[in-house]
Design a protein around this motif. Structure first.
Motif, PDB file in Angstrom:
ATOM      1  N   ILE A 274       0.695  -1.260  -0.166  1.00 29.72           N
ATOM      2  CA  ILE A 274       0.090  -0.170  -0.001  1.00 29.72           C
ATOM      3  C   ILE A 274       0.704   1.407   0.022  1.00 29.72           C
ATOM      4  O   ILE A 274       1.647   1.288   1.059  1.00 29.72           O
ATOM      5  N   PRO A 275       0.861   2.036  -0.851  1.00 29.27           N
ATOM      6  CA  PRO A 275       1.539   3.290  -0.900  1.00 29.27           C
ATOM      7  C   PRO A 275       1.260   4.197   0.179  1.00 29.27           C
ATOM      8  O   PRO A 275      -0.076   4.309   0.495  1.00 29.27           O
ATOM      9  N   GLU A 276       2.284   4.917   0.595  1.00 29.56           N
ATOM     10  CA  GLU A 276       1.955   5.776   1.739  1.00 29.56           C
ATOM     11  C   GLU A 276       1.762   7.046   1.160  1.00 29.56           C
ATOM     12  O   GLU A 276       2.413   7.733   0.290  1.00 29.56           O
ATOM     13  N   ARG A 277       0.867   7.625   1.772  1.00 32.97           N
ATOM     14  CA  ARG A 277       0.320   9.012   1.390  1.00 32.97           C
ATOM     15  C   ARG A 277      -0.027   9.458   0.031  1.00 32.97           C
ATOM     16  O   ARG A 277       0.475  10.126  -0.397  1.00 32.97           O
ATOM     17  N   PRO A 278      -0.623   8.551  -0.759  1.00 40.03           N
ATOM     18  CA  PRO A 278      -0.834   8.802  -1.904  1.00 40.03           C
ATOM     19  C   PRO A 278      -1.902   9.872  -2.194  1.00 40.03           C
ATOM     20  O   PRO A 278      -2.711  10.154  -1.317  1.00 40.03           O
ATOM     21  N   ALA A 279      -2.428  10.153  -3.305  1.00 41.88           N
ATOM     22  CA  ALA A 279      -3.735  10.892  -3.596  1.00 41.88           C
ATOM     23  C   ALA A 279      -4.833  10.322  -3.343  1.00 41.88           C
ATOM     24  O   ALA A 279      -5.939  10.991  -2.910  1.00 41.88           O
ATOM     25  N   SER A 280      -4.921   9.142  -3.579  1.00 43.37           N
ATOM     26  CA  SER A 280      -6.221   8.268  -3.525  1.00 43.37           C
ATOM     27  C   SER A 280      -6.284   8.327  -1.750  1.00 43.37           C
ATOM     28  O   SER A 280      -5.507   7.996  -0.814  1.00 43.37           O
ATOM     29  N   SER A 281      -7.674   8.364  -1.302  1.00 43.87           N
ATOM     30  CA  SER A 281      -7.879   8.482   0.003  1.00 43.87           C
ATOM     31  C   SER A 281      -8.030   6.989   0.376  1.00 43.87           C
ATOM     32  O   SER A 281      -8.394   6.600   1.446  1.00 43.87           O
ATOM     33  N   SER A 282      -8.228   5.946  -0.406  1.00 43.87           N
ATOM     34  CA  SER A 282      -8.344   4.438  -0.260  1.00 43.87           C
ATOM     35  C   SER A 282      -7.709   3.765  -1.085  1.00 43.87           C
ATOM     36  O   SER A 282      -8.269   2.994  -2.074  1.00 43.87           O
ATOM     37  N   PRO A 283      -6.462   3.592  -0.938  1.00 47.95           N
ATOM     38  CA  PRO A 283      -5.577   2.605  -1.899  1.00 47.95           C
ATOM     39  C   PRO A 283      -5.703   1.247  -1.444  1.00 47.95           C
ATOM     40  O   PRO A 283      -5.370   0.355  -2.530  1.00 47.95           O
ATOM     41  N   ASP A 284      -6.200   0.901  -0.430  1.00 45.98           N
ATOM     42  CA  ASP A 284      -6.327  -0.606  -0.253  1.00 45.98           C
ATOM     43  C   ASP A 284      -7.660  -1.191  -0.514  1.00 45.98           C
ATOM     44  O   ASP A 284      -8.623  -1.123   0.232  1.00 45.98           O
ATOM     45  N   ARG A 285      -7.886  -1.362  -1.876  1.00 47.29           N
ATOM     46  CA  ARG A 285      -9.017  -1.693  -2.538  1.00 47.29           C
ATOM     47  C   ARG A 285      -8.725  -2.961  -3.204  1.00 47.29           C
ATOM     48  O   ARG A 285      -7.651  -3.376  -3.395  1.00 47.29           O
ATOM     49  N   GLY A 286      -9.727  -3.361  -3.747  1.00 45.69           N
ATOM     50  CA  GLY A 286      -9.474  -4.518  -4.845  1.00 45.69           C
ATOM     51  C   GLY A 286     -10.837  -5.050  -5.554  1.00 45.69           C
ATOM     52  O   GLY A 286     -11.847  -4.073  -5.610  1.00 45.69           O
ATOM     53  N   ILE A 287     -11.243  -6.198  -5.901  1.00 40.56           N
ATOM     54  CA  ILE A 287     -12.203  -6.762  -6.445  1.00 40.56           C
ATOM     55  C   ILE A 287     -13.531  -6.550  -5.760  1.00 40.56           C
ATOM     56  O   ILE A 287     -13.614  -6.841  -4.533  1.00 40.56           O
ATOM     57  N   ALA A 288     -14.592  -6.093  -6.473  1.00 40.89           N
ATOM     58  CA  ALA A 288     -15.902  -5.797  -5.506  1.00 40.89           C
ATOM     59  C   ALA A 288     -16.417  -7.035  -5.974  1.00 40.89           C
ATOM     60  O   ALA A 288     -16.668  -7.988  -6.827  1.00 40.89           O
TER      61      ALA A 288
END
Length: 755
Positions: A22-36
């Motif tokens: 998981i990247p640290e402090r990316p622009a995305s507010s929620s980088p720990d995502r995946g398949i829905a």
């Protein structure tokens, strides 16, 4: 030399990342995502790249950024005389403190929606898992199911006999926000070889959406598979009760560890001789049959979710759903592969484009999705008593922009419904036709079907575009109806929509205030009068004028089919509108079409200005403007709006997508939306470029969006693609969460490339 790991076969175009990376402090507010996971309108959650369950979208129109601390898969491995390895298959820090979590990189996560895979490198035997929900084209039954399937594969390439156990721990998850779900009671259910644990909630303080709701975790016994379970353990403790039970001997005690009923667990154990491979499934299913709009604790309209058409409405279906999944998951996967494999194997399509197209489909399940099987309460009948036998459907524009089925935005991405789920497309357009005919006295096309806190499908246009008189919506409705008719030749559908088309056409004619047969943008008030609602257009605009010409092209064809005398008037308007649009906006000295005739920067260029062309070129209509000028315009868009963006790979061409507009000298316009890059608009533009013969330009434009979404570490927008970003990919809008309806327009490009 060590043997190559024996994992599930994974397509080379699947998106790949180290588990827990998981990247640290990316622009995305929620980088720990995946398949829905979860069917259309059934409620959804993700299985994230840290191996955790979350984020969540169980309630229609809602989003909960959480990951279960008590929900996970766990492995016990004993290979030969080696000491056992016991690990939790997640690196997420929210996991229970006593659990032995994976370290970052001890597995690899792969995603090609609706399927995902994880491979693990930290065991002696080769362990991998694939997971999916049955999202199947031209299927409205299983595609609506509240179910997710995991299939584990264990291959023993060692020279020793090995034992492997997989345990699934599952708590009673919260529903959404602070809405109560309590009164827990867990049950063991068995049917032949199938075994499941049902986690129910029944309490007088529960809201209607959670009362009697249930979860089920299930698997299948066989002569080679030993199944054990724990009916209750404490999800609010440190996790040691269930961990110690599993860690001690790789099985569970078939009993309760406490009386809380707050969590349960089920475990599968297999033994493998050297060279042996075994697979076995787990299923998670749920039954939350009611959707409520309005006040969740007070007044509001209630609907039945689509899957209740097949499993009943009594809140006792989760085990039956799990049994069907355990029986049929192989057939479901075969149908998914039948759809995916021709695209995966198509050498004309770049790997990154396949990756983007499939993975952007996450939003169709996770976008606050609604899909119904009938009205439960709140009204005596569906809107105006019209076609109550249909199945209404929407996704939200985004969670920050809570409009249901935003019509101007769906214009870019609704090809996925028209091609793969045409009944959804048909029903959506019929509902829009109803609103045009009956809801607005001026017969404008509404912006949306409503918003969840109000009363969707009864109170339309919550955003208020009917008051602002948007000039793009009626044309988009006419074009979308034509596309569906062109694809399916559905005469009954066209007959139904034709009165709405004529009424909204007459409304649009009144928006010509200077006699040139084109609508006039005036953007009076705090919000502009098109999809670019903070970027004001004035006079004749390329965007709204081009859409109108495209709508007239479509209406002329439909009037001929309807044998309606209005065809003569439409043909007159079309001829004059097309000529005037070209005459007023073509900028000969620069070789492109100007944005409009009367704004502050009338000589500016707009990336999405020719959007009205796309439906015409794709669905049997004439071009809205001279072809050679369209090509010249698109080439200039590439030169001014794509090439100068941030160049990440050093080849002199930007990798960000296309900025929405530029002044003629190449400087920014200085308006927020003009200076943004819209992911879906860039994909839609790329499809037009490709069709126009600008194939390299098209693919470079679209690759920039892919790169910012799936590859750039500073953005990390995977499974969370924003509406917009600035040059360089940063400053997304909306900001939390970013996920947005429009980027599925990537399918316009993929399907264009495959023609």
């Amino acid at each position: 030399m060590p043997l190559k790991r024996d994992f599930f076969k994974i397509p080379s175009c699947a998106w790949e990342r180290g588990l827990g990376d998981i990247p640290e402090r990316p622009a995305s507010s929620s980088p720990d995502r995946g398949i829905a996971l979860g069917g259309f309108g059934a409620g959804s959650f993700m299985y994230s790249i840290s191996g955790a369950f979350g984020p969540w979208a169980l309630k229609v129109g809602a989003y909960d950024q959480m990951w279960l601390e008590a929900g996970a898969f766990h492995i016990y491995e004993k290979s030969g005389t080696n000491p056992p390895k016991v690990k939790t298959l997640s690196s997420n820090p929210v996991m229970k403190p006593v659990w032995n979590k994976l370290r970052t990189g001890e597995g690899r996560y792969y995603a090609l929606h609706p399927k995902g895979w994880v491979t693990y490198d930290c065991f002696d035997v080769d362990i991998s898992v694939k997971f999916f929900s049955p999202i199947i084209p031209n299927n409205y039954k299983e595609t609506s199911y509240p179910v997710a399937i995991w299939q584990f594969r264990v291959a023993n390439q060692t020279k020793e006999k090995s034992e492997v156990s997989v345990m699934l721990t599952w708590p009673q998850p919260p529903f959404s926000g602070n809405l109560p779900r309590k009164g827990y009671k867990n049950y063991l259910k068995e049917q032949g070889d199938f075994i499941g644990l049902v986690l129910k909630a029944n309490h007088p303080e529960n809201v209607v959406e959670t009362q009697d709701s249930e979860w089920c975790i299930a698997t299948r016994r066989s002569k080679d598979v030993n199944v054990t379970y724990s009916l209750s353990w404490n999800k609010d403790g440190d996790g040691s009760d269930i961990w110690d039970d599993f860690k001690s001997d790789s099985i569970l005690g078939d009993k309760e560890l406490d009386g809380s009923n707050s969590a349960a667990a089920i475990a599968v154990k297999v033994s493998l001789s050297p060279g042996e491979t075994k697979t076995f499934p787990f299923v998670i299913s749920w039954d939350f049959p009611v959707v409520k709009f309005g006040d969740p604790c007070g007044e509001g309209t209630e609907w039945w979710r689509k899957y209740t058409e097949y499993f009943g409405k009594d809140s006792r279906a989760s085990f039956n759903i799990a049994v069907e999944a355990l029986n049929k998951h192989k057939d479901w996967e075969a149908k998914i592969d039948e759809w995916m494999n021709p695209i995966i194997d198509d050498q004309k399509v770049s790997k990154w484009l396949k990756t983007a197209a499939f993975n952007e489909l996450y939003y169709t399940q996770f976008g606050g999705t609604f899909y119904e099987a009938g009205l439960k309460s709140g009204h005596e009948r569906e809107y105006m008593g019209l076609h109550g036998d249909d199945h209404k459907f929407f996704v939200m524009e985004s969670m920050t922009y809570p409009w249901c089925g935003t019509f101007d935005v769906r214009h870019y991405n609704s090809i996925i419904y028209a091609k793969y789920w045409p009944e959804i497309e048909r029903d959506t357009l019929r509902c829009t036709a109803d609103a045009i005919v009956h809801y607005d006295p001026l017969h404008q096309t509404p912006h949306d079907f409503g918003t969840p806190p109000e009363d969707p499908f009864y109170s339309f246009d919550s955003y208020g575009c009917l008051k602002r008189h948007w000039k793009d919506l009626p044309s988009k409705f006419i074009q979308q109806v034509w596309r569906y008719y062109y694809m399916y030749k559905d005469e009954e559908f066209l007959d139904y929509c034709w009165p709405a088309i004529k009424l909204t056409y007459e409304y649009m004619k009144q928006q010509d205030t200077d006699g040139d047969y084109l609508p006039n943008n005036d953007s009076a008030g705090p919000i502009a009068d098109s999809t670019y609602d903070t970027w004001y257009l004035f006079g004749t605009s390329l965007l709204c004028g081009g859409l109108w010409v495209g709508a007239l092209e479509a209406m002329e064809k439909m009037a001929e089919i309807q044998k309606d005398a209005v065809v003569n008037k439409v043909s007159q308007w079309l001829k004059k509108a097309k000529a005037n649009l070209d005459e007023q906006l073509w900028y000969e000295a620069k070789g492109y079409y100007k944005i409009d005739t009367a704004s502050k920067d009338p000589n500016a260029i707009m990336t999405g200005g020719l959007n009205g062309q796309r439906y015409c070129e794709s669905f049997g209509l004439d071009d809205i403007l001279p072809k050679e000028k369209i090509v010249s315009h698109l080439r200039k868009v590439y030169e001014l709006c794509v090439v100068p963006m941030t160049d990440f790979n050093g080849d002199g061409i930007g990798e960000c997508g296309a900025i929405n507009g530029k002044r003629e000298d190449g400087t920014n316009i200085g308006v927020n939306q003009a200076d943004e890059i819209w992911a879906g608009t860039s994909y839609f533009l790329a499809a037009m470029m490709y069709r126009a013969g600008l194939k390299e330009e098209a693919l470079r434009t679209a690759y920039g969006v892919y790169y910012i979404t799936y590859e750039n570490e500073s953005t990390a927008y995977w499974f969370n693609t924003p509406e917009a970003w600035r040059d360089g990919g940063l400053q997304p809008r909306p900001s939390n969460p970013e996920q947005y309806q429009r980027p599925r327009a990537v399918w316009e490009l993929l399907l264009e490339v495959r023609k």
